[in-house]
Design a protein around this motif. Structure first.
Motif, short mmCIF file in Angstrom:
data_model
loop_
_atom_site.label_atom_id
_atom_site.label_comp_id
_atom_site.label_asym_id
_atom_site.label_seq_id
_atom_site.Cartn_x
_atom_site.Cartn_y
_atom_site.Cartn_z
N MET A 1 0.83 -1.21 0.00
CA MET A 1 0.00 0.00 0.00
C MET A 1 0.86 1.25 0.00
N HIS A 7 -0.31 9.37 -0.38
CA HIS A 7 -1.76 9.61 -0.44
C HIS A 7 -2.07 11.10 -0.36
N ASP A 48 -7.93 5.25 5.18
CA ASP A 48 -7.03 4.72 6.21
C ASP A 48 -7.42 5.21 7.61
N HIS A 115 -12.18 0.39 4.05
CA HIS A 115 -11.31 0.47 2.89
C HIS A 115 -11.99 -0.17 1.68
N HIS A 156 -7.50 7.04 -3.54
CA HIS A 156 -6.72 6.37 -2.49
C HIS A 156 -6.73 4.85 -2.70
N ASP A 160 -3.46 2.45 -3.58
CA ASP A 160 -3.05 1.28 -2.78
C ASP A 160 -2.93 0.05 -3.67
ZN LIG Z 1 -5.13 2.67 2.30
#
Ligand SMILES: [Zn+2]
Length: 250
Positions: A1, A7, A48, A115, A156, A160
């Motif tokens: 990730m 991010h 996250d 997620h 995001h 990942d």
């Molecule tokens: Zn993540």
């Protein structure tokens, strides 16, 4: 990730590019563009939210909670005194940071329910609802605000997923396929509840009106293409703009 810094940078850049593009073709108004840009950047950090042990994540979620508390304070500012606003803001921060994010932390496994794509939809729809009901934003602007948050969230998840491919060895890491998920197979009741929540929020949201049609309109993309390069010379009117700026400064 991908790590927190990636991010933050990629999410902020993607949101800025999106807001700039929509602004240049008139789909997004100048009044709503800064809020949409900020929501896109926040959305890119949200997945996250259940990863509490790293310091950047903790700082980020304190900031997101602070942004949420101030959003409430700004909505109530015309009605309440400063003392009432301070108390309401502090209460909202506590509820968000320790109540909501704390509960998400305790009850979720990282890369679990939060997620996932249905979580992106739920967060985006909650934003549409808040933008319209709390801030009285016009329906199309409210949907754009939710759209930016949801798009940041998906950026995001994609990032990942990209990072789970070992680019040099062309191998897939074990985490491949876990980032961009439709739910958590180990937690079916939770997954179903999340879909029900997203469905309920969608039902509460105002109809998007002509926005969907406008986004599907081929003319919009021709317009975007036409705006890509200058129609006349590069940086037309730059000396005039610079002089105007100087005159205002002096
Ligand atoms: Zn993540």
């Amino acid at each position: 990730m991908a790590d927190f810094r990636t991010h933050l940078i990629v999410g902020t850049a993607a949101s800025g590019i999106g807001a700039g593009a929509l602004l240049s073709i008139g789909l997004l108004s100048a009044a709503h563009a800064p809020a949409c840009f900020a929501l896109g950047a926040i959305g890119a950090l949200l997945p996250d939210v259940d990863l509490d042990h790293s310091i950047p994540a903790r700082v980020a979620f304190s900031l997101v909670a602070l942004a949420g508390a101030f959003a409430l304070v700004l909505a109530l500012a015309p009605r309440w005194s400063l003392a009432e606003l301070a108390l309401a803001g502090a209460a909202a921060w506590l509820v968000l940071r320790h109540g909501v994010f704390g509960a998400i932390n305790r009850w979720t496994v990282h890369r679990g329910l939060v997620h996932s794509l249905p979580a992106a939809a739920a967060f985006a729809l909650a934003t549409v609802l808040a933008a319209q009901r709390l801030y009285g934003l016009p329906v199309e602007a409210a949907w754009l605000a939710g759209g930016f948050l949801g798009a940041g969230f998906v950026v995001h998840l994609l990032l990942d997923e990209i990072y789970s491919v070992d680019l040099l060895g062309r191998r897939l890491k074990r985490s491949f396929g876990t980032a961009l998920s439709f739910g958590d197979p180990r937690n079916l009741p939770g997954t179903l509840a999340l879909y029900a929540l997203a469905g309920g929020l969608y039902w509460l949201c105002p109809p998007a009106g002509g926005l969907g049609q406008r986004l599907l309109d081929a003319g919009l993309y021709r317009q975007l293409g036409a705006r890509l390069l200058p129609a006349h010379g590069w940086f037309e009117g730059l000396p005039g703009l610079a002089l105007e700026g100087l005159r205002r400064l002096l």
